[in-house]
Write an enzyme that holds these catalytic residues in place. Structure first.
Site, PDB file in Angstrom:
ATOM      1  N   LYS A   1     -61.040 -32.454 -75.995  1.00 56.86           N
ATOM      2  CA  LYS A   1     -59.725 -33.929 -75.512  1.00 56.86           C
ATOM      3  C   LYS A   1     -58.966 -34.514 -77.647  1.00 56.86           C
ATOM      4  O   LYS A   1     -58.528 -33.647 -77.706  1.00 56.86           O
ATOM      5  CB  LYS A   1     -61.067 -35.005 -75.457  1.00 56.86           C
ATOM      6  CG  LYS A   1     -60.411 -34.523 -73.693  1.00 56.86           C
ATOM      7  CD  LYS A   1     -61.351 -35.354 -73.214  1.00 56.86           C
ATOM      8  CE  LYS A   1     -61.339 -34.649 -71.354  1.00 56.86           C
ATOM      9  NZ  LYS A   1     -62.885 -35.310 -71.303  1.00 56.86           N
TER      10      LYS A   1
ATOM     11  N   ASP B   1     -72.741 -33.178 -74.971  1.00 57.27           N
ATOM     12  CA  ASP B   1     -71.151 -32.722 -74.353  1.00 57.27           C
ATOM     13  C   ASP B   1     -70.595 -33.540 -74.190  1.00 57.27           C
ATOM     14  O   ASP B   1     -70.416 -35.077 -73.982  1.00 57.27           O
ATOM     15  CB  ASP B   1     -70.870 -32.582 -72.616  1.00 57.27           C
ATOM     16  CG  ASP B   1     -69.466 -32.375 -72.470  1.00 57.27           C
ATOM     17  OD1 ASP B   1     -68.692 -32.459 -72.627  1.00 57.27           O
ATOM     18  OD2 ASP B   1     -69.257 -32.191 -71.261  1.00 57.27           O
TER      19      ASP B   1
ATOM     20  N   PHE C   1     -69.798 -34.647 -65.239  1.00 59.03           N
ATOM     21  CA  PHE C   1     -68.111 -33.669 -65.612  1.00 59.03           C
ATOM     22  C   PHE C   1     -68.312 -33.118 -66.250  1.00 59.03           C
ATOM     23  O   PHE C   1     -68.849 -33.807 -67.240  1.00 59.03           O
ATOM     24  CB  PHE C   1     -67.673 -35.306 -65.428  1.00 59.03           C
ATOM     25  CG  PHE C   1     -66.414 -34.075 -64.897  1.00 59.03           C
ATOM     26  CD1 PHE C   1     -65.684 -33.619 -64.181  1.00 59.03           C
ATOM     27  CD2 PHE C   1     -65.628 -34.016 -66.419  1.00 59.03           C
ATOM     28  CE1 PHE C   1     -64.902 -33.203 -64.067  1.00 59.03           C
ATOM     29  CE2 PHE C   1     -64.331 -33.442 -66.697  1.00 59.03           C
ATOM     30  CZ  PHE C   1     -63.698 -32.807 -64.935  1.00 59.03           C
TER      31      PHE C   1
END
Ligand SMILES: *Cc1c(COP(=O)(O)O)cnc(C)c1O
Length: 401
Positions: free
Chosen positions: A257, A228, A140
């Site tokens: 985030k 990532d 993802f």
């Protein structure tokens, strides 16, 4: 208005691209969120790890308030006095020479992809338009058309094509397959790109030899290893960068985030000069990227991470949480995995899907998210206290029984 009124408005006026739990939140503080009727919940998702520092952290709120009243947006056509100092702080903290700031995680990923391709052509000498970036199934990395083009989640991809070529998808954790692919195509491979621990797939760490093996292959064949770290980084897995737990250093990382402690969308791609030099004026950008409000908020969020020693907390309390789940000794638990305060609780098939368990937890004052059918993810803010974990464990035990 009551809960059902808000649900009705969403249903009537908002696109149905999510299926949230039926709780309408109004306010938050630290590890707790409160619904419109004033009920309190322990937040065990922390906005997919954007709120590692806890909700409405006073230091970050104050930084936001002050900067919002001073200077919020200049665009990069002009300079601002928060940008340089923030890039220095981030670069020194994470150990990469250069920073490129964006806003959302997906934009940081797009930046990493563009950097890897341009590096592939200009430094490695890959023939134009031939570059490959290896990715892994179950990944993802966000929601842009390029990124979902190499997703293996059918819901994320179906009917959004045609997709961007150049992203071979290999089995996650299978070093042999990667080796075989390098043997065939090494001259075209610009980068290997992965989550060091897969988040949305259900908090799945790779076999211990996987990242060191990828590092070795990338070194042998002049390819970049890019991690990532948007969800795994900044303390969630007990490290500033989760891939460090596997004893390697990536050539570049994406973060987002928790970079803002949940108060503002801030993301970045970090790499050393050999990679970052491919960006020259005009080759990439963002209207909001690197704005002074983002820099001020992110600077405070990083200070909190360091000053409150959240990586060490995550490591220690994560261990406590995992041990506590195992000690429940529930026949419904198939596996408890993760690193730091980032836990995937995999249910046995006979236990049924995870969603009803999350609903039952909600009714007992705990918000957690099911992922991929049979996994419940627990990822509370890293400022959580041991006693709060113990309280959660009691309720989780009840729900499993
Ligand atoms: C959340 C996430 C993204 C995308 O971030 P957005 O801010 O939603 O665009 C990318 N990669 C990983 C690993 C993520 O968890």
């Amino acid at each position: 208005m009551e809960t059902h009124d808000y649900l009705a408005l969403e249903d009537r006026y908002a696109a149905h691209n999510y299926a949230p739990l039926d709780v309408v939140l109004h306010r938050a503080e630290g590890v707790y969120v409160f619904d419109i009727e004033g009920r309190r919940y322990l937040d065990c998702l922390a906005a997919y790890s954007a709120v590692n520092q806890g909700h409405q952290h006073p230091r970050i709120v104050e930084a936001l308030r002050k900067q919002a009243a001073t200077l919020a947006l200049t665009s990069r056509a002009f300079r601002n006095d928060r940008f340089g100092p923030f890039c220095k702080k981030l670069s020194e903290l994470l150990g990469y020479a250069k920073v490129l700031m964006m806003n959302t995680g997906a934009e940081a990923v797009e930046t990493a992809i563009k950097a890897a391709r341009k590096w592939g052509y200009e430094i490695k000498g890959i023939p134009r338009d031939q570059a490959l970036i290896l990715v892994f199934d179950g990944n993802f990395h966000g929601r842009t058309t390029t990124i979902i083009g190499f997703s293996t989640d059918e819901d994320a991809r179906r009917d959004f094509g045609p997709f961007t070529p150049g992203f071979p998808v290999l089995p996650y954790g299978d070093l042999r397959e990667v080796e075989a692919f390098f043997e065939k195509e090494a001259h075209r491979i610009a980068a290997v790109f992965l989550e060091p621990i897969q988040g949305e797939a259900g908090v799945i760490p790779p076999p211990p030899e996987f990242l060191p093996g990828l590092r070795r292959l990338c070194d042998q064949h002049q390819a970049l290893l890019i991690c990532d770290e948007i969800q795994s980084g900044l303390g969630r897995a007990g490290e500033l960068l989760a891939h460090h737990a596997f004893g390697v250093r990536a050539d570049g990382v994406t973060i987002g985030k928790a970079l803002s402690g949940g108060l503002y969308p801030v993301s970045a791609f970090l790499a050393d000069q050999e990679v970052m030099q491919v960006f020259t004026p005009g080759t990439h950008g963002s209207t909001f990227g690197g704005n002074p409000l983002a820099c001020a908020v992110a600077e405070a969020a990083l200070d909190v991470l360091v000053d409150e020693d959240l990586c060490a907390r995550s490591k220690e309390l994560g261990e406590h949480f995992r041990m506590g789940l195992l000690a429940l000794d529930s026949p419904k638990i198939q596996e408890v995995r993760g690193l730091g305060l980032w836990i995937g609780l995999q249910l046995e098939d006979h236990a049924g899907p995870a969603r009803p368990y999350c609903e039952a937890l909600k009714n007992r004052g705990i918000l957690a998210k099911d992922t991929h059918g049979h996994t419940i993810r627990f990822a509370p803010p890293l400022i959580i206290e041991k006693s709060e974990i113990d309280e959660a464990l009691l309720k989780i035990g009840e729900v499993l029984r």
